[in-house]
Design a protein around this motif. Structure first.
Motif, PDB file in Angstrom:
ATOM      1  N   THR A 167       0.809  -1.220   0.000  1.00 49.03           N
ATOM      2  CA  THR A 167       0.000   0.000   0.000  1.00 49.03           C
ATOM      3  C   THR A 167       0.845   1.274   0.000  1.00 49.03           C
ATOM      4  O   THR A 167       0.348   2.338  -0.377  1.00 49.03           O
ATOM      5  CB  THR A 167      -0.936   0.023   1.208  1.00 49.03           C
ATOM      6  OG1 THR A 167      -0.151  -0.117   2.416  1.00 49.03           O
ATOM      7  CG2 THR A 167      -1.948  -1.120   1.136  1.00 49.03           C
ATOM      8  N   ASP A 168       2.116   1.184   0.414  1.00 48.89           N
ATOM      9  CA  ASP A 168       2.956   2.388   0.453  1.00 48.89           C
ATOM     10  C   ASP A 168       3.666   2.664  -0.870  1.00 48.89           C
ATOM     11  O   ASP A 168       4.390   3.646  -0.996  1.00 48.89           O
ATOM     12  CB  ASP A 168       3.991   2.278   1.578  1.00 48.89           C
ATOM     13  CG  ASP A 168       4.978   1.142   1.359  1.00 48.89           C
ATOM     14  OD1 ASP A 168       4.522   0.017   1.096  1.00 48.89           O
ATOM     15  OD2 ASP A 168       6.193   1.375   1.459  1.00 48.89           O
ATOM     16  N   GLU A 169       3.465   1.812  -1.873  1.00 47.53           N
ATOM     17  CA  GLU A 169       4.149   1.959  -3.160  1.00 47.53           C
ATOM     18  C   GLU A 169       3.197   2.597  -4.187  1.00 47.53           C
ATOM     19  O   GLU A 169       2.149   2.021  -4.497  1.00 47.53           O
ATOM     20  CB  GLU A 169       4.620   0.589  -3.666  1.00 47.53           C
ATOM     21  CG  GLU A 169       5.661  -0.043  -2.777  1.00 47.53           C
ATOM     22  CD  GLU A 169       5.963  -1.487  -3.157  1.00 47.53           C
ATOM     23  OE1 GLU A 169       7.141  -1.844  -3.172  1.00 47.53           O
ATOM     24  OE2 GLU A 169       5.012  -2.245  -3.466  1.00 47.53           O
ATOM     25  N   PRO A 170       3.547   3.767  -4.738  1.00 45.02           N
ATOM     26  CA  PRO A 170       2.662   4.478  -5.671  1.00 45.02           C
ATOM     27  C   PRO A 170       2.771   3.920  -7.088  1.00 45.02           C
ATOM     28  O   PRO A 170       3.361   4.535  -7.986  1.00 45.02           O
ATOM     29  CB  PRO A 170       3.170   5.918  -5.579  1.00 45.02           C
ATOM     30  CG  PRO A 170       4.630   5.772  -5.292  1.00 45.02           C
ATOM     31  CD  PRO A 170       4.764   4.545  -4.426  1.00 45.02           C
ATOM     32  N   VAL A 171       2.154   2.783  -7.327  1.00 41.69           N
ATOM     33  CA  VAL A 171       2.338   2.062  -8.587  1.00 41.69           C
ATOM     34  C   VAL A 171       1.698   2.810  -9.756  1.00 41.69           C
ATOM     35  O   VAL A 171       2.317   2.968 -10.820  1.00 41.69           O
ATOM     36  CB  VAL A 171       1.755   0.639  -8.472  1.00 41.69           C
ATOM     37  CG1 VAL A 171       1.882  -0.099  -9.799  1.00 41.69           C
ATOM     38  CG2 VAL A 171       2.474  -0.133  -7.364  1.00 41.69           C
ATOM     39  N   GLU A 172       0.465   3.254  -9.604  1.00 43.52           N
ATOM     40  CA  GLU A 172      -0.217   3.939 -10.713  1.00 43.52           C
ATOM     41  C   GLU A 172       0.538   5.202 -11.116  1.00 43.52           C
ATOM     42  O   GLU A 172       0.681   5.508 -12.305  1.00 43.52           O
ATOM     43  CB  GLU A 172      -1.653   4.267 -10.320  1.00 43.52           C
ATOM     44  CG  GLU A 172      -2.541   3.028 -10.167  1.00 43.52           C
ATOM     45  CD  GLU A 172      -3.977   3.395  -9.846  1.00 43.52           C
ATOM     46  OE1 GLU A 172      -4.294   4.604  -9.813  1.00 43.52           O
ATOM     47  OE2 GLU A 172      -4.783   2.477  -9.636  1.00 43.52           O
ATOM     48  N   LEU A 173       1.007   5.926 -10.126  1.00 45.25           N
ATOM     49  CA  LEU A 173       1.795   7.133 -10.382  1.00 45.25           C
ATOM     50  C   LEU A 173       3.045   6.780 -11.180  1.00 45.25           C
ATOM     51  O   LEU A 173       3.421   7.484 -12.127  1.00 45.25           O
ATOM     52  CB  LEU A 173       2.138   7.770  -9.046  1.00 45.25           C
ATOM     53  CG  LEU A 173       3.053   8.987  -8.946  1.00 45.25           C
ATOM     54  CD1 LEU A 173       2.746   9.725  -7.646  1.00 45.25           C
ATOM     55  CD2 LEU A 173       4.534   8.607  -8.948  1.00 45.25           C
ATOM     56  N   ALA A 174       3.702   5.688 -10.804  1.00 44.93           N
ATOM     57  CA  ALA A 174       4.932   5.285 -11.480  1.00 44.93           C
ATOM     58  C   ALA A 174       4.662   4.931 -12.937  1.00 44.93           C
ATOM     59  O   ALA A 174       5.412   5.332 -13.841  1.00 44.93           O
ATOM     60  CB  ALA A 174       5.560   4.104 -10.748  1.00 44.93           C
ATOM     61  N   ILE A 175       3.596   4.191 -13.193  1.00 47.81           N
ATOM     62  CA  ILE A 175       3.282   3.799 -14.572  1.00 47.81           C
ATOM     63  C   ILE A 175       2.971   5.033 -15.418  1.00 47.81           C
ATOM     64  O   ILE A 175       3.375   5.125 -16.590  1.00 47.81           O
ATOM     65  CB  ILE A 175       2.124   2.794 -14.577  1.00 47.81           C
ATOM     66  CG1 ILE A 175       2.580   1.472 -13.929  1.00 47.81           C
ATOM     67  CG2 ILE A 175       1.622   2.549 -15.994  1.00 47.81           C
ATOM     68  CD1 ILE A 175       1.468   0.469 -13.714  1.00 47.81           C
ATOM     69  N   GLU A 176       2.294   6.004 -14.837  1.00 51.60           N
ATOM     70  CA  GLU A 176       2.035   7.260 -15.547  1.00 51.60           C
ATOM     71  C   GLU A 176       3.349   7.948 -15.916  1.00 51.60           C
ATOM     72  O   GLU A 176       3.511   8.458 -17.033  1.00 51.60           O
ATOM     73  CB  GLU A 176       1.180   8.176 -14.678  1.00 51.60           C
ATOM     74  CG  GLU A 176       0.843   9.512 -15.325  1.00 51.60           C
ATOM     75  CD  GLU A 176       0.052  10.437 -14.411  1.00 51.60           C
ATOM     76  OE1 GLU A 176      -0.073  11.629 -14.757  1.00 51.60           O
ATOM     77  OE2 GLU A 176      -0.423   9.973 -13.345  1.00 51.60           O
ATOM     78  N   ALA A 177       4.308   7.957 -14.987  1.00 57.76           N
ATOM     79  CA  ALA A 177       5.611   8.565 -15.268  1.00 57.76           C
ATOM     80  C   ALA A 177       6.358   7.795 -16.345  1.00 57.76           C
ATOM     81  O   ALA A 177       6.995   8.384 -17.233  1.00 57.76           O
ATOM     82  CB  ALA A 177       6.436   8.626 -13.986  1.00 57.76           C
ATOM     83  N   PHE A 178       6.290   6.465 -16.296  1.00 58.44           N
ATOM     84  CA  PHE A 178       6.995   5.653 -17.289  1.00 58.44           C
ATOM     85  C   PHE A 178       6.438   5.913 -18.694  1.00 58.44           C
ATOM     86  O   PHE A 178       7.191   5.966 -19.674  1.00 58.44           O
ATOM     87  CB  PHE A 178       6.884   4.170 -16.951  1.00 58.44           C
ATOM     88  CG  PHE A 178       7.434   3.792 -15.602  1.00 58.44           C
ATOM     89  CD1 PHE A 178       8.324   4.613 -14.925  1.00 58.44           C
ATOM     90  CD2 PHE A 178       7.048   2.598 -14.989  1.00 58.44           C
ATOM     91  CE1 PHE A 178       8.822   4.261 -13.668  1.00 58.44           C
ATOM     92  CE2 PHE A 178       7.548   2.234 -13.750  1.00 58.44           C
ATOM     93  CZ  PHE A 178       8.427   3.066 -13.088  1.00 58.44           C
ATOM     94  N   ALA A 179       5.121   6.078 -18.792  1.00 56.85           N
ATOM     95  CA  ALA A 179       4.514   6.354 -20.097  1.00 56.85           C
ATOM     96  C   ALA A 179       5.009   7.675 -20.670  1.00 56.85           C
ATOM     97  O   ALA A 179       5.053   7.847 -21.899  1.00 56.85           O
ATOM     98  CB  ALA A 179       2.989   6.367 -19.957  1.00 56.85           C
ATOM     99  N   ALA A 180       5.397   8.585 -19.799  1.00 60.30           N
ATOM    100  CA  ALA A 180       5.898   9.896 -20.238  1.00 60.30           C
ATOM    101  C   ALA A 180       7.372   9.862 -20.615  1.00 60.30           C
ATOM    102  O   ALA A 180       7.935  10.897 -20.994  1.00 60.30           O
ATOM    103  CB  ALA A 180       5.673  10.924 -19.128  1.00 60.30           C
ATOM    104  N   CYS A 181       7.993   8.678 -20.539  1.00 64.87           N
ATOM    105  CA  CYS A 181       9.423   8.537 -20.865  1.00 64.87           C
ATOM    106  C   CYS A 181       9.600   7.447 -21.921  1.00 64.87           C
ATOM    107  O   CYS A 181      10.165   6.371 -21.645  1.00 64.87           O
ATOM    108  CB  CYS A 181      10.223   8.187 -19.612  1.00 64.87           C
ATOM    109  SG  CYS A 181      10.155   9.407 -18.294  1.00 64.87           S
ATOM    110  N   PRO A 182       9.125   7.676 -23.153  1.00 66.29           N
ATOM    111  CA  PRO A 182       9.192   6.623 -24.179  1.00 66.29           C
ATOM    112  C   PRO A 182      10.609   6.282 -24.617  1.00 66.29           C
ATOM    113  O   PRO A 182      10.811   5.279 -25.317  1.00 66.29           O
ATOM    114  CB  PRO A 182       8.372   7.228 -25.337  1.00 66.29           C
ATOM    115  CG  PRO A 182       8.470   8.709 -25.143  1.00 66.29           C
ATOM    116  CD  PRO A 182       8.495   8.914 -23.654  1.00 66.29           C
ATOM    117  N   GLU A 183      11.578   7.088 -24.211  1.00 66.38           N
ATOM    118  CA  GLU A 183      12.971   6.822 -24.597  1.00 66.38           C
ATOM    119  C   GLU A 183      13.612   5.696 -23.786  1.00 66.38           C
ATOM    120  O   GLU A 183      14.753   5.299 -24.054  1.00 66.38           O
ATOM    121  CB  GLU A 183      13.811   8.095 -24.451  1.00 66.38           C
ATOM    122  CG  GLU A 183      14.003   8.594 -23.025  1.00 66.38           C
ATOM    123  CD  GLU A 183      12.918   9.536 -22.526  1.00 66.38           C
ATOM    124  OE1 GLU A 183      13.243  10.395 -21.684  1.00 66.38           O
ATOM    125  OE2 GLU A 183      11.761   9.406 -22.984  1.00 66.38           O
ATOM    126  N   ALA A 184      12.894   5.164 -22.781  1.00 67.81           N
ATOM    127  CA  ALA A 184      13.434   4.109 -21.927  1.00 67.81           C
ATOM    128  C   ALA A 184      12.394   3.015 -21.737  1.00 67.81           C
ATOM    129  O   ALA A 184      11.190   3.223 -21.936  1.00 67.81           O
ATOM    130  CB  ALA A 184      13.853   4.687 -20.571  1.00 67.81           C
TER     131      ALA A 184
END
Length: 337
Positions: free
Chosen positions: A182-199
């Motif tokens: 519950t302390d891990e912001p998974v949805e937030l992380a996936i949103e950030a990853f989508a914004a970094c298509p270079e990796a």
């Protein structure tokens, strides 16, 4: 007076107990194994056991008591969670002129289910020769109980044979180490990853318990699921950086210790504990998608500097451990070989 070490250690420091045993109610634990190696003792994992509480805890308490009767250690190191484990160890030690040293994880202070047991923790730590702490915030709380503490912030291990730091592939690849707690912001992380298509971003852990579906992931995100530990280490060693995130700012995250062990830079949340452990081998971010995406790009921009810092982070941590062990030997020489 602490011994002054002018060179960084080349191996994990060891301060061997004269007659010790480590007990954990887990199937396995990186940190527990590292602690057992640090104090030169055998570790026994009794597992979590099946069934409902409290019968599960009663079975584990009985197995622990039987183990202690058979082995008769002078000093017991044990995990502090659940509190029934250090309690049964303390009761056995009280009748056999022994000592109990708790390996004190943060959940005993931060998790609601264990807060009622804090008077018990105070009683047990006051009786102990020392309590092993993982961060300065918790160490301050336990020291305020008039209990002796030793701060072992991180205990990185030597890289296992066959696992070498070698970044894989033509594209940057990040490893997001996740348990979907519950302390891990998974949805937030996936949103950030989508914004970094270079990796590319590989996510470990049982994603099904979070209801995630690979078909719904961004093209640059791969859900690895649960992988065996040897594969996990190989993936980590070949990653551009490890990502590990928690909204609990003082905890020492296991993935950080593993990354330091393998010489891999880390992108993580702002944390005084993690900043002290990682130093220049870490990039730190706020827990929002834009900041995390900016952190990914900072890792890519600063990769040579991060690699250099990560290559010596393990030895720097070992030096801090050595200083703490020197102080512990000075304070309680009767415990050690």
């Amino acid at each position: 007076m602490h011994t002054v070490h002018t060179q960084l250690p080349t191996a994990m420091p060891v301060l061997a107990l004269k007659d010790g045993l480590f007990i954990a109610w887990k199937d396995d634990c990186f940190r527990s194994r590292a602690t057992a190696r640090t104090f030169g003792v055998e570790i026994i994992f009794l597992g979590r056991q099946g069934g409902r509480q409290p019968m599960r805890y009663l079975r584990l308490m009985w197995r622990t008591w039987q183990l202690l009767r058979a082995r008769k250690p002078k000093t017991i190191i044990c995990l502090n969670q659940p509190p029934m484990l250090p309690l049964v160890c303390a009761l056995w030690a009280a009748g056999h002129n022994g000592d109990v040293i708790q390996d004190f994880h943060s959940g005993a202070l931060s998790k609601p289910q264990w807060r009622l047991f804090q008077p018990l923790y105070r009683w047990m730590t006051r009786r102990a020769p020392v309590t092993l702490m993982h961060n300065r915030a918790d160490a301050g709380i336990v020291a305020a109980w008039r209990s002796a503490t030793a701060l072992l912030l991180t205990l990185p291990s030597a890289a296992p044979l066959g696992v070498e730091r070698q970044v894989s592939g033509d594209r940057p690849r990040f490893m997001f180490v996740c348990t979907f707690a519950t302390d891990e912001p998974v949805e937030l992380a996936i949103e950030a990853f989508a914004a970094c298509p270079e990796a590319d971003f590989w996510i470990t852990g049982n994603y099904r318990k979070a209801g995630l579906d690979q078909a719904k992931m961004p093209a640059n995100v791969r859900l690895l699921g649960f992988i065996d530990y040897a594969t996990y280490q190989q993936v980590m060693a070949g990653s551009t950086a490890v990502i590990t995130l928690s909204d609990r700012p003082h905890i020492m995250q296991m993935a950080v210790e593993e990354a330091i062990s393998l010489g891999v830079p880390v992108l993580t949340n702002h944390s005084p504990t993690l900043a002290e452990a990682l130093g220049a081998a870490g990039v730190f971010t706020s827990l929002d998608a834009a900041a995390l995406a900016a952190g990914v790009r900072q890792v890519l921009d600063q990769q040579p500097q991060l690699e250099l810092a990560a290559s010596t982070a393990r030895q720097r941590c070992w030096a801090a451990v050595q200083l703490e062990l020197d102080g512990l030997r000075t304070r309680r020489p009767e415990l050690f070989c």
